[in-house]
Scaffold this motif. Structure first.
Motif, PDB file in Angstrom:
ATOM      1  N   LEU A 155      -1.969   9.282   6.941  1.00 43.42           N
ATOM      2  CA  LEU A 155      -2.526   9.619   5.668  1.00 43.42           C
ATOM      3  C   LEU A 155      -3.590   8.805   5.264  1.00 43.42           C
ATOM      4  N   VAL A 156      -5.105   9.274   4.961  1.00 45.51           N
ATOM      5  CA  VAL A 156      -6.045   8.347   4.843  1.00 45.51           C
ATOM      6  C   VAL A 156      -6.765   8.797   3.396  1.00 45.51           C
ATOM      7  N   ALA A 157      -7.079   7.876   2.515  1.00 48.42           N
ATOM      8  CA  ALA A 157      -7.696   8.049   1.300  1.00 48.42           C
ATOM      9  C   ALA A 157      -8.589   6.717   0.953  1.00 48.42           C
ATOM     10  N   TYR A 158      -9.534   6.944   0.098  1.00 49.90           N
ATOM     11  CA  TYR A 158     -10.256   5.937  -0.438  1.00 49.90           C
ATOM     12  C   TYR A 158     -10.256   5.793  -1.888  1.00 49.90           C
ATOM     13  N   HIS A 159     -10.566   4.810  -2.489  1.00 49.83           N
ATOM     14  CA  HIS A 159     -10.593   4.733  -3.942  1.00 49.83           C
ATOM     15  C   HIS A 159     -11.651   3.555  -4.418  1.00 49.83           C
ATOM     16  N   ILE A 182      -3.696  -1.468   3.699  1.00 48.44           N
ATOM     17  CA  ILE A 182      -5.108  -1.381   2.827  1.00 48.44           C
ATOM     18  C   ILE A 182      -6.067  -2.227   3.191  1.00 48.44           C
ATOM     19  N   THR A 183      -7.382  -1.702   3.234  1.00 47.07           N
ATOM     20  CA  THR A 183      -8.434  -2.545   3.763  1.00 47.07           C
ATOM     21  C   THR A 183      -9.552  -2.345   2.366  1.00 47.07           C
ATOM     22  N   THR A 184      -9.810  -3.721   2.193  1.00 46.65           N
ATOM     23  CA  THR A 184     -10.855  -3.905   0.956  1.00 46.65           C
ATOM     24  C   THR A 184     -12.206  -3.690   1.719  1.00 46.65           C
ATOM     25  N   VAL A 185     -12.896  -2.805   1.545  1.00 49.72           N
ATOM     26  CA  VAL A 185     -14.157  -2.666   2.056  1.00 49.72           C
ATOM     27  C   VAL A 185     -15.349  -3.185   1.103  1.00 49.72           C
ATOM     28  N   LYS A 220      -4.226   3.256   4.438  1.00 46.32           N
ATOM     29  CA  LYS A 220      -3.832   4.406   5.675  1.00 46.32           C
ATOM     30  C   LYS A 220      -2.414   4.224   5.540  1.00 46.32           C
ATOM     31  N   VAL A 221      -1.819   5.338   5.598  1.00 45.56           N
ATOM     32  CA  VAL A 221      -0.163   5.454   5.485  1.00 45.56           C
ATOM     33  C   VAL A 221       0.365   6.096   6.785  1.00 45.56           C
ATOM     34  N   PRO A 222       1.062   5.305   7.817  1.00 44.05           N
ATOM     35  CA  PRO A 222       1.573   6.036   8.921  1.00 44.05           C
ATOM     36  C   PRO A 222       2.298   7.016   8.901  1.00 44.05           C
TER      37      PRO A 222
END
Length: 278
Positions: free
Chosen positions: A219-223, A254-257, A274-276
C-alpha cells in the motif's frame, strides 16, 4: 624606465582586493618591486601581474599562504616538481570527493522531484503497487549505541569505496516502524522507529554492510503537511486495510521526502508511506 602601477591600479586590473595585496606584502609573498627615490612610494611592475596570477592559481589548487611562501623559496627543481605533484594528487582527490557529492546531490534532488510529481498526480490516495526491493545499510535506532553502530557501518562503507559520498545521510534515511505505529493512541508511545535504512547506490550493493529490504506489493500513500497532521492518513490506511481485508506482510516504511532539511514551511512537508501486503 619600467612602467609602474599603484596598488589601487593593480587591484583594479587584476580584480583583487587592495587590502589583500597589502597583506601579501606584509607576509613577504608579493611586495612592490619599484621604489620611487624622490618620495619613497612603492609601485608594482607589469611583470608582477604574473605573480598575482600565480598566487591565484596556487590558492585555487589548495596552497596556503604559508605553503606558497615556502614554495617560492625552493631552489631545487625536483623538490619543486614533487611539491606540485603532491598538490596535484590532493587536488585530484578533492575533485573525486566533490564528484561523489555532486552525484548524491543529483539523486536527492531527483528523488524529491519524482515524489512531488507522484503526489501531484495521486494526492493522498491509497494505492496498491509493486515496489522495488531496497538495498542499503540497515540499523537499529532505539539507543545511542544503535546509532553509533549504524554510523560505524557507514564509515566502513566510505573507507572501502572512495567514490561513496556521505552527503545527505540524514536526508536519505528511511524509518521502519511496526504496523502498530499507524494505530498508536499516544504520540509518545510509538515515537521511535524500529529500524533505520539508508538506501545505497547500486554501485555499492556488494558491500558486506549492505542488506536487501524486501518490499514487493505494498500500500503506498503520501502525506503533505505538518507531521502533526499525519494521523488522518494513518487512520485512512488502517480503515482501507480493514475494509478490504488485506493482510500485512511486514513493517511499514516511511520516507521523509521534504522536511525542514529542504524548506522552513511545514505546509510543504511530504512523506511517503509503504505498507508491505500479501
Amino acid at each position: 624606465m619600467k612602467k609602474k602601477y599603484r596598488i589601487g591600479e593593480v587591484a583594479k586590473i587584476k580584480d583583487i582586493d587592495a587590502q589583500t595585496l597589502r597583506y601579501y606584502d606584509k607576509l613577504g609573498l608579493l611586495s612592490p618591486e619599484i621604489i620611487d627615490k624622490t618620495n619613497g612610494y612603492r609601485y608594482y611592475s607589469i611583470e608582477q601581474f604574473m605573480d598575482v596570477d600565480c598566487i591565484k592559481f596556487f590558492r585555487m589548487i589548495g596552497f596556503s599562504l604559508k605553503e606558497m611562501k615556502e614554495f617560492k623559496e625552493i631552489t631545487d627543481i625536483d623538490e619543486s616538481l614533487n611539491t606540485l605533484k603532491s598538490k596535484k594528487d590532493i587536488f585530484k582527490e578533492e575533485i573525486r570527493r566533490k564528484q561523489a557529492i555532486l552525484k548524491n546531490m543529483e539523486i536527492i534532488i531527483q528523488g524529491i522531484e519524482d515524489k512531488r510529481n507522484l503526489y501531484k498526480i495521486n494526492g493522498s490516495n491509497i494505492e496498491i503497487k509493486e515496489c522495488e526491493d531496497i538495498y542499503g545499510v540497515i540499523g537499529e535506532c532505539k539507543t545511542a549505541n544503535d546509532w553509533f553502530e549504524f554510523e560505524k557501518k557507514l564509515g566502513e562503507l566510505t573507507k572501502r569505496y572512495p567514490k561513496y559520498s556521505e552527503i545527505g545521510h540524514n536526508k536519505d534515511i528511511l524509518l521502519i516502524y511496526n504496523y502498530d505505529f499507524l494505530t498508536r493512541t499516544n504520540q509518545e508511545e510509538m515515537e521511535f522507529a524500529e529500524k533505520i535504512l539508508l538506501p545505497i547506490d547500486k554501485n555499492f550493493m556488494e558491500d558486506e554492510n549492505v542488506e536487501k529490504y524486501p518490499l514487493g506489493k505494498c500500500l503506498v500513500a503520501y502525506h503533505k503537511g505538518s507531521h502533526k497532521s499525519e494521523g488522518d492518513l494513518f487512520e485512512r490506511i488502517v480503515e482501507f486495510i480493514s475494509d478490504n481485508k488485506i493482510n500485512i506482510r511486514g513493517d511499514i516504511v516511511i520516507t521523509t521526502v521534504i522536511d525542514e532539511f529542504i524548506i522552513n514551511n511545514p505546509d510543504e512537508f511530504l512523506i511517503e508511506i509503504k505498507v508491505p501486503i500479501i
